[in-house]
Structure formats: C-alpha cells, structure tokens
Motif scaffolding. Sequence first.
Motif, PDB file in Angstrom:
ATOM      1  N   GLN A  35      48.042  28.070  24.124  1.00  0.00           N
ATOM      2  CA  GLN A  35      47.569  27.056  23.021  1.00  0.00           C
ATOM      3  C   GLN A  35      46.361  26.804  23.196  1.00  0.00           C
ATOM      4  OE1 GLN A  35      50.290  24.376  24.002  1.00  0.00           O
ATOM      5  NE2 GLN A  35      52.196  24.916  23.762  1.00  0.00           N
ATOM      6  N   TRP A  36      45.541  28.188  24.098  1.00  0.00           N
ATOM      7  CA  TRP A  36      44.036  27.694  23.656  1.00  0.00           C
ATOM      8  C   TRP A  36      43.347  27.516  22.209  1.00  0.00           C
ATOM      9  CZ3 TRP A  36      40.418  25.294  26.361  1.00  0.00           C
ATOM     10  CH2 TRP A  36      39.676  25.333  26.015  1.00  0.00           C
ATOM     11  N   SER A  37      43.972  28.260  21.573  1.00  0.00           N
ATOM     12  CA  SER A  37      43.270  28.947  20.759  1.00  0.00           C
ATOM     13  C   SER A  37      43.545  27.581  19.312  1.00  0.00           C
ATOM     14  CB  SER A  37      43.695  30.135  19.682  1.00  0.00           C
ATOM     15  OG  SER A  37      44.879  30.172  19.643  1.00  0.00           O
ATOM     16  N   LEU A  45      38.839  16.911  38.939  1.00  0.00           N
ATOM     17  CA  LEU A  45      37.693  17.762  39.359  1.00  0.00           C
ATOM     18  C   LEU A  45      38.095  19.108  38.954  1.00  0.00           C
ATOM     19  CD1 LEU A  45      35.543  16.181  42.215  1.00  0.00           C
ATOM     20  CD2 LEU A  45      34.925  16.567  39.814  1.00  0.00           C
ATOM     21  N   ALA A  46      38.873  19.828  39.526  1.00  0.00           N
ATOM     22  CA  ALA A  46      39.072  21.208  39.239  1.00  0.00           C
ATOM     23  C   ALA A  46      39.969  21.756  38.032  1.00  0.00           C
ATOM     24  CB  ALA A  46      39.770  22.265  40.273  1.00  0.00           C
ATOM     25  N   ALA A  47      40.385  20.750  37.291  1.00  0.00           N
ATOM     26  CA  ALA A  47      40.982  20.805  35.786  1.00  0.00           C
ATOM     27  C   ALA A  47      39.747  20.262  34.898  1.00  0.00           C
ATOM     28  CB  ALA A  47      42.082  19.839  35.937  1.00  0.00           C
ATOM     29  N   TRP A  48      39.165  19.481  35.624  1.00  0.00           N
ATOM     30  CA  TRP A  48      38.470  19.124  34.376  1.00  0.00           C
ATOM     31  C   TRP A  48      37.221  19.930  34.409  1.00  0.00           C
ATOM     32  CZ3 TRP A  48      32.808  18.445  34.486  1.00  0.00           C
ATOM     33  CH2 TRP A  48      32.394  17.971  33.948  1.00  0.00           C
ATOM     34  N   SER A  49      37.053  21.161  35.513  1.00  0.00           N
ATOM     35  CA  SER A  49      36.140  21.871  35.668  1.00  0.00           C
ATOM     36  C   SER A  49      36.130  22.929  34.499  1.00  0.00           C
ATOM     37  CB  SER A  49      35.702  22.018  37.198  1.00  0.00           C
ATOM     38  OG  SER A  49      34.548  21.636  37.581  1.00  0.00           O
ATOM     39  N   LEU A  50      37.294  23.531  35.307  1.00  0.00           N
ATOM     40  CA  LEU A  50      38.292  24.820  34.065  1.00  0.00           C
ATOM     41  C   LEU A  50      37.046  24.448  32.822  1.00  0.00           C
ATOM     42  CD1 LEU A  50      39.027  27.403  34.114  1.00  0.00           C
ATOM     43  CD2 LEU A  50      42.153  26.167  33.543  1.00  0.00           C
ATOM     44  N   LEU A  51      37.991  23.180  32.270  1.00  0.00           N
ATOM     45  CA  LEU A  51      37.777  23.059  30.330  1.00  0.00           C
ATOM     46  C   LEU A  51      36.153  22.940  30.101  1.00  0.00           C
ATOM     47  CD1 LEU A  51      40.522  20.102  29.949  1.00  0.00           C
ATOM     48  CD2 LEU A  51      40.889  22.695  29.718  1.00  0.00           C
ATOM     49  N   HIS A  52      35.780  22.099  31.190  1.00  0.00           N
ATOM     50  CA  HIS A  52      34.055  22.432  31.151  1.00  0.00           C
ATOM     51  C   HIS A  52      33.344  23.460  31.196  1.00  0.00           C
ATOM     52  CE1 HIS A  52      30.193  21.081  31.625  1.00  0.00           C
ATOM     53  NE2 HIS A  52      29.637  21.569  32.440  1.00  0.00           N
ATOM     54  N   THR A  53      34.309  24.057  32.324  1.00  0.00           N
ATOM     55  CA  THR A  53      33.389  25.913  31.715  1.00  0.00           C
ATOM     56  C   THR A  53      33.365  26.384  30.472  1.00  0.00           C
ATOM     57  OG1 THR A  53      34.557  26.408  33.378  1.00  0.00           O
ATOM     58  CG2 THR A  53      32.651  25.368  34.352  1.00  0.00           C
ATOM     59  N   ARG A  54      34.427  26.007  29.955  1.00  0.00           N
ATOM     60  CA  ARG A  54      35.621  27.253  29.398  1.00  0.00           C
ATOM     61  C   ARG A  54      34.239  26.679  27.834  1.00  0.00           C
ATOM     62  NH1 ARG A  54      41.075  29.727  29.370  1.00  0.00           N
ATOM     63  NH2 ARG A  54      40.832  30.211  27.043  1.00  0.00           N
ATOM     64  N   LEU A  55      34.770  25.431  27.711  1.00  0.00           N
ATOM     65  CA  LEU A  55      34.182  24.693  26.114  1.00  0.00           C
ATOM     66  C   LEU A  55      32.434  24.966  26.205  1.00  0.00           C
ATOM     67  CD1 LEU A  55      35.803  21.548  26.527  1.00  0.00           C
ATOM     68  CD2 LEU A  55      35.860  23.231  24.933  1.00  0.00           C
ATOM     69  N   ARG A  56      31.935  24.652  27.473  1.00  0.00           N
ATOM     70  CA  ARG A  56      30.758  25.413  27.075  1.00  0.00           C
ATOM     71  C   ARG A  56      30.342  26.472  27.280  1.00  0.00           C
ATOM     72  NH1 ARG A  56      26.753  22.487  30.889  1.00  0.00           N
ATOM     73  NH2 ARG A  56      26.603  20.291  30.017  1.00  0.00           N
ATOM     74  N   GLY A  57      30.529  27.627  27.733  1.00  0.00           N
ATOM     75  CA  GLY A  57      31.078  29.257  27.736  1.00  0.00           C
ATOM     76  C   GLY A  57      31.390  29.470  25.672  1.00  0.00           C
ATOM     77  N   ALA A  72      41.050  17.253  20.462  1.00  0.00           N
ATOM     78  CA  ALA A  72      42.312  17.936  20.768  1.00  0.00           C
ATOM     79  C   ALA A  72      42.674  17.359  21.888  1.00  0.00           C
ATOM     80  CB  ALA A  72      42.262  18.853  20.748  1.00  0.00           C
ATOM     81  N   ARG A  73      44.032  18.133  22.285  1.00  0.00           N
ATOM     82  CA  ARG A  73      44.501  17.004  23.802  1.00  0.00           C
ATOM     83  C   ARG A  73      45.300  19.167  24.600  1.00  0.00           C
ATOM     84  NH1 ARG A  73      45.731  13.475  21.119  1.00  0.00           N
ATOM     85  NH2 ARG A  73      45.215  11.148  22.488  1.00  0.00           N
ATOM     86  N   VAL A  74      44.523  19.508  25.884  1.00  0.00           N
ATOM     87  CA  VAL A  74      45.207  20.104  26.801  1.00  0.00           C
ATOM     88  C   VAL A  74      45.142  19.526  28.074  1.00  0.00           C
ATOM     89  CG1 VAL A  74      42.796  20.692  26.891  1.00  0.00           C
ATOM     90  CG2 VAL A  74      44.696  22.788  27.231  1.00  0.00           C
ATOM     91  N   SER A  75      46.092  21.049  27.920  1.00  0.00           N
ATOM     92  CA  SER A  75      46.471  20.186  29.836  1.00  0.00           C
ATOM     93  C   SER A  75      46.600  21.212  30.651  1.00  0.00           C
ATOM     94  CB  SER A  75      48.958  20.486  29.815  1.00  0.00           C
ATOM     95  OG  SER A  75      48.374  19.436  29.619  1.00  0.00           O
ATOM     96  N   PHE A  88      44.198  24.606  20.293  1.00  0.00           N
ATOM     97  CA  PHE A  88      43.783  23.597  21.124  1.00  0.00           C
ATOM     98  C   PHE A  88      41.965  23.719  20.713  1.00  0.00           C
ATOM     99  CE2 PHE A  88      40.608  22.542  23.737  1.00  0.00           C
ATOM    100  CZ  PHE A  88      40.238  21.270  24.048  1.00  0.00           C
ATOM    101  N   LEU A  89      41.583  24.864  20.028  1.00  0.00           N
ATOM    102  CA  LEU A  89      40.189  25.370  19.437  1.00  0.00           C
ATOM    103  C   LEU A  89      40.448  24.869  17.848  1.00  0.00           C
ATOM    104  CD1 LEU A  89      38.579  27.775  21.360  1.00  0.00           C
ATOM    105  CD2 LEU A  89      37.819  26.148  21.863  1.00  0.00           C
ATOM    106  N   ARG A  90      41.646  24.925  17.565  1.00  0.00           N
ATOM    107  CA  ARG A  90      41.651  24.612  15.666  1.00  0.00           C
ATOM    108  C   ARG A  90      41.344  23.523  15.954  1.00  0.00           C
ATOM    109  NH1 ARG A  90      44.943  29.410  16.444  1.00  0.00           N
ATOM    110  NH2 ARG A  90      46.749  27.871  15.882  1.00  0.00           N
ATOM    111  N   VAL A  91      42.211  22.971  16.216  1.00  0.00           N
ATOM    112  CA  VAL A  91      42.483  21.062  16.285  1.00  0.00           C
ATOM    113  C   VAL A  91      41.389  20.394  16.231  1.00  0.00           C
ATOM    114  CG1 VAL A  91      43.562  19.227  17.144  1.00  0.00           C
ATOM    115  CG2 VAL A  91      44.952  21.640  16.760  1.00  0.00           C
ATOM    116  N   PHE A  92      39.804  20.880  18.017  1.00  0.00           N
ATOM    117  CA  PHE A  92      39.229  20.487  17.415  1.00  0.00           C
ATOM    118  C   PHE A  92      38.363  20.936  16.904  1.00  0.00           C
ATOM    119  CE2 PHE A  92      35.103  20.122  19.467  1.00  0.00           C
ATOM    120  CZ  PHE A  92      34.887  19.118  20.685  1.00  0.00           C
ATOM    121  N   SER A  93      38.366  21.733  16.041  1.00  0.00           N
ATOM    122  CA  SER A  93      37.179  22.293  14.839  1.00  0.00           C
ATOM    123  C   SER A  93      37.598  20.961  13.902  1.00  0.00           C
ATOM    124  CB  SER A  93      37.379  23.747  14.868  1.00  0.00           C
ATOM    125  OG  SER A  93      36.097  23.793  13.633  1.00  0.00           O
ATOM    126  N   ARG A  94      38.391  21.743  13.222  1.00  0.00           N
ATOM    127  CA  ARG A  94      39.448  20.476  12.528  1.00  0.00           C
ATOM    128  C   ARG A  94      39.202  18.971  12.809  1.00  0.00           C
ATOM    129  NH1 ARG A  94      44.381  23.831  12.091  1.00  0.00           N
ATOM    130  NH2 ARG A  94      45.201  21.904  12.837  1.00  0.00           N
TER     131      ARG A  94
END
Length: 150
Positions: free
Chosen positions: A106-108, A59-71, A120-123, A110-116
């Motif tokens: 590697q966040w940027s 939940l903590a890991a998922w929440s980090l990604l959820h809040t970052r992506l929403r942000g 995308a995957r991230v750890s 991840f975002l580029r791959v997701f956009s294209r």
Amino acid sequence: MSPTDLQQYLYDHIPLSKAMQVSADSVTPDAVVLRAPLAPNINHRETIFGGSASAVAILAAWSLLHTRLRGEGIECRLVIQRNTMEYELPISGEFTATSALEHPDQWSKFLRVFSRMGKARVSVVSTLAYDGQRVGHLVGEFVALSPATS
C-alpha cells in the motif's frame, strides 16, 4: 540515511532518544532497527519500563517512515495518530525494535494520496526482541502532513 545519521537526527530532534541511549543498528527502505540498553530504561522490577519499550517501538516505526520519505525527497510533518502495544514477555536487558510497513503493497497508494491531498495515513509495525525472542509488538498509524497543511 545511514544509522549514524539517523541516530544523530533522533538525538538532535527527539531528546528522549538520547536520554534513553537509543542507537540505530540498521536503516534500509524496508526496516529500521533501533537498540536500547537496560540501565536508562529500568523499572522497579529491574526490567525495561513499559513506557520505554513503547517509546523505542514508536521511534523505530517513525524512523522507518522518516527515512523512506526523505529518501524519496518528500518533506512533511510526520505524526503518530494511534497505536496498540502488546507486551509479551519481560525485557531484562538490551533490546531491539525492528520496524516495517504493515502493508508494504500500500506504499504507492499512500504516496499518491499524499501527493493529491497533502496528507495520508500509513500503518507501521515494530517488533521488540530480547535475547533472541519476540517480547513485544506495536502497530502504529502515522499521518504525513505536507508543510502547507500542517
């Protein structure tokens, strides 16, 4: 997103978080800290059930990604693909799970791959702490899927 907003989101969308009485302590772009008490997560040895420890770490890991992506204004479906969990010490009371990107540099990418690609995957890592010491560690690989591909 504030800790209160995250906690309410989890309670509304992931009912297990409410049953486990998970609370959000802090939310930043670099880390999310969740907390859970012993009573609803206890096992037969009067320590935290391993499944509860793992669930809070995820939940903590998922929440980090959820809040970052929403942000960043990114709408997606976010799922865990795989994880490894190490239980280092028994947990005899309230504990925390603190999440962070495993490779922040590697966040940027991840975002580029997701956009294209629309996915995308991230750890993400989550460290469990009890009574001032590390008691567990999770590494999870998550996949973000755009609404069009999910």
